[in-house]
Design a protein around this motif. Structure first.
Motif, short mmCIF file in Angstrom:
data_model
loop_
_atom_site.label_atom_id
_atom_site.label_comp_id
_atom_site.label_asym_id
_atom_site.label_seq_id
_atom_site.Cartn_x
_atom_site.Cartn_y
_atom_site.Cartn_z
N ASP A 10 1.01 -1.62 0.15
CA ASP A 10 0.13 0.26 -0.39
C ASP A 10 0.79 1.59 0.07
N ILE A 11 1.86 1.07 0.46
CA ILE A 11 3.72 1.97 0.41
C ILE A 11 3.55 2.31 -1.62
N ARG A 12 4.10 3.73 -2.32
CA ARG A 12 4.30 3.41 -2.65
C ARG A 12 5.94 4.38 -2.87
N TYR A 13 6.65 3.39 -2.77
CA TYR A 13 7.85 3.91 -2.74
C TYR A 13 8.84 4.60 -4.20
N ASN A 14 10.43 5.06 -3.88
CA ASN A 14 10.50 5.56 -4.37
C ASN A 14 11.17 4.44 -5.96
N THR A 15 11.60 5.35 -7.25
CA THR A 15 12.15 4.09 -8.09
C THR A 15 13.08 3.43 -7.75
N SER A 16 14.08 3.66 -7.35
CA SER A 16 15.34 2.96 -6.43
C SER A 16 15.37 1.61 -5.65
N VAL A 17 13.68 1.55 -5.66
CA VAL A 17 13.44 0.17 -4.56
C VAL A 17 12.73 -0.46 -5.31
N TYR A 18 12.10 0.35 -6.42
CA TYR A 18 11.61 -0.72 -7.58
C TYR A 18 12.78 -1.67 -8.04
N THR A 19 13.96 -0.28 -8.47
CA THR A 19 14.91 -1.01 -9.33
C THR A 19 16.41 -2.06 -8.43
N ALA A 20 15.45 -2.09 -6.74
CA ALA A 20 16.39 -2.77 -6.90
C ALA A 20 15.71 -4.56 -6.53
N ILE A 21 14.62 -4.41 -5.96
CA ILE A 21 13.70 -5.12 -5.95
C ILE A 21 13.77 -6.69 -7.45
N TYR A 22 13.59 -5.30 -8.72
CA TYR A 22 13.33 -6.33 -9.67
C TYR A 22 14.99 -7.39 -10.05
N TRP A 23 16.53 -6.33 -9.84
CA TRP A 23 17.15 -6.85 -9.99
C TRP A 23 17.73 -8.45 -8.85
N ARG A 24 17.00 -8.25 -7.53
CA ARG A 24 17.42 -8.80 -6.56
C ARG A 24 16.25 -10.27 -7.51
N THR A 25 14.72 -10.11 -7.52
CA THR A 25 13.88 -11.19 -7.98
C THR A 25 13.72 -11.33 -9.59
N ARG A 26 13.80 -10.54 -10.60
CA ARG A 26 13.95 -10.71 -11.90
C ARG A 26 12.41 -11.19 -12.09
#
Length: 428
Positions: A296-312
């Motif tokens: 429910d929380i909108r995070y910074n783009t850098s957080v989503y990018t980190a999650i993306y490269w960690r989980t693919r």
């Protein structure tokens, strides 16, 4: 005459023998005459009995089935005329085959190129009547105020309202609205129209009163094919999700409005990862966060990018449906898979036109002619979609666990019944 040897003629007993022989001979002669007569009579009698038995059997067979056919015809007539339903369980509505026959017939008629306006009018009227009959027995509280303020768009000069539903022709409706209203530009979200914002700022009672006085349109599609469309669009049909590219985002935003990469991650991808436990345990600590990730929380783009490269991330269909079911149970369903009655409150707002994706072009041709909306009914923002592969879409649900399928049926059931759709038989 009894012919005996001469040596035997003088014996009186021989005469008795002759009389006895003549008697026997006479009786045998009589039997030779009667036997063919008795045999022929027996065969005629037997044949007559067989014919009579066969005729009786046929008469009895026809009588029984004529009664059954008469009862079936009476039952179908009662089902057609009977629009009051005392029960609202899914099985009661789903077993009513008769009421859905007009839908198949009208879909076939709508595929004709030269469909008449009277046919379209009858089809739309039947949909409207059916929706109202279901609403009379559907005990559900709709978010009327939220619908009135947030869900409607307007053809301002024609004083008509439409409730666009994501993945049910909403992109096509936005294009019609931009053409008829003269804006905003495709790169600007339709909800940023200043005239729309002015309406939304009015008191809610005034908005509802205005909506009640103008014609209203709703467009729907089969709820299950809508879910498949959402899966293909928002989760790349189960393929790996794309990575973040600032240049690509900038190019896309100049062409048209829509979800940015961070918005997709916030609205769809992160909730799916969390609902399916696909993130490493205590992963928030790797991101130097004090609390676990919250969808429910909108995070910074850098957080989503980190999650993306960690989980693919790569979300399959079952994982997507688990997100859908979980979000509905929590009362946080995304607009792209929220129900029609939650999104547009069809039982509170008496929609004048119920259009369907399956017959959208013919429906809009009639609606635009009645409301004098100057737009082309053949316009379709997503013309590449194939609307004739519904059975293929239904098969994607066939391998779901029974508990998940039951939860999904409970969610989509009111939408199925309200708009004349059926639960696929291959899923029973």
């Amino acid at each position: 005459m009894c012919m005996l040897p001469r040596t035997m003629n003088s014996n009186p007993s021989n005469h008795r023998f002759c009389r006895y022989a003549r008697s026997i001979t006479k009786q045998l002669g009589t039997m030779r005459i009667l036997r063919p007569k008795l045999s022929l009579q027996w065969w005629l009698t037997a044949t007559a009995m067989i014919v009579a038995t066969t005729l009786c059997a046929h008469i009895l067979w026809d009588t029984v089935f004529a009664v059954d056919a008469g009862n079936a015809a009476s039952l179908r007539k009662m089902n057609i005329q009977h629009d009051e339903y005392a029960q609202t369980s899914p099985d009661v509505f789903l077993q009513n085959e008769t009421e859905f026959r007009w839908e198949k017939r009208n879909i076939a008629e709508s595929n004709a190129k030269d469909i008449s306006s009277s046919t379209a009018a009858k089809r739309l009227q039947k949909r409207r009547d059916w929706m109202q009959s279901v609403c009379r027995h559907l005990h559900h509280t709709e978010p009327v105020s939220k619908t009135a303020r947030d869900s409607f768009n307007y053809f301002f000069d024609q004083r008509a309202a439409v409730c666009p539903i994501p993945k049910s022709g909403s992109s096509t409706w936005r294009k019609h609205l931009r053409i008829v209203n003269g804006g905003p530009h495709p790169s600007v979200p339709i909800y940023d129209d200043l005239r729309l914002i002015k309406i939304q700022k009015q008191p809610i009672k005034k908005i509802i009163k205005q909506l009640e006085q103008m014609p209203k349109i709703i467009t729907v599609r089969h709820p299950l094919t809508r879910l498949v469309s959402c899966f293909r669009s928002k989760f790349n049909n189960g393929m790996p999700l794309r990575s973040y590219s600032p240049k690509r985002e900038e190019t896309l935003r100049k062409k048209r409005a829509g979800f940015t990469w961070p918005e997709n991650f916030f609205a769809f991808w992160l909730p799916a990862l969390i609902a399916n436990d696909l993130l490493p345990q205590n992963y928030h600590r790797e991101l130097n966060m004090t609390s676990p990730l919250n969808p429910d929380i909108r995070y910074n783009t850098s957080v989503y990018t980190a999650i993306y490269w960690r989980t693919r991330p790569r979300i399959n269909f079952n994982q997507f449906l688990k997100l859908v079911i979980t979000s509905h149970k929590e009362g946080k369903a995304n607009a792209h898979w929220d129900t029609y009655y939650n999104r547009c409150s069809p039982c509170r707002f008496n929609y004048d036109f119920v259009t369907q994706i399956e017959t959208l072009q013919d429906d809009l041709r009639y609606v635009f002619s009645v409301l004098k909306i100057p737009s082309s009914a053949s316009l379709d923002e997503n013309s590449s979609r194939n609307r004739h592969k519904t059975f293929r879409d239904f098969k994607k649900f066939k391998w779901l666990p029974k508990t998940m399928l039951a939860d999904l049926k409970e969610i989509v059931w009111p939408d199925l019944q309200m708009f004349g759709y059926r639960w696929p038989s291959i899923l029973d």
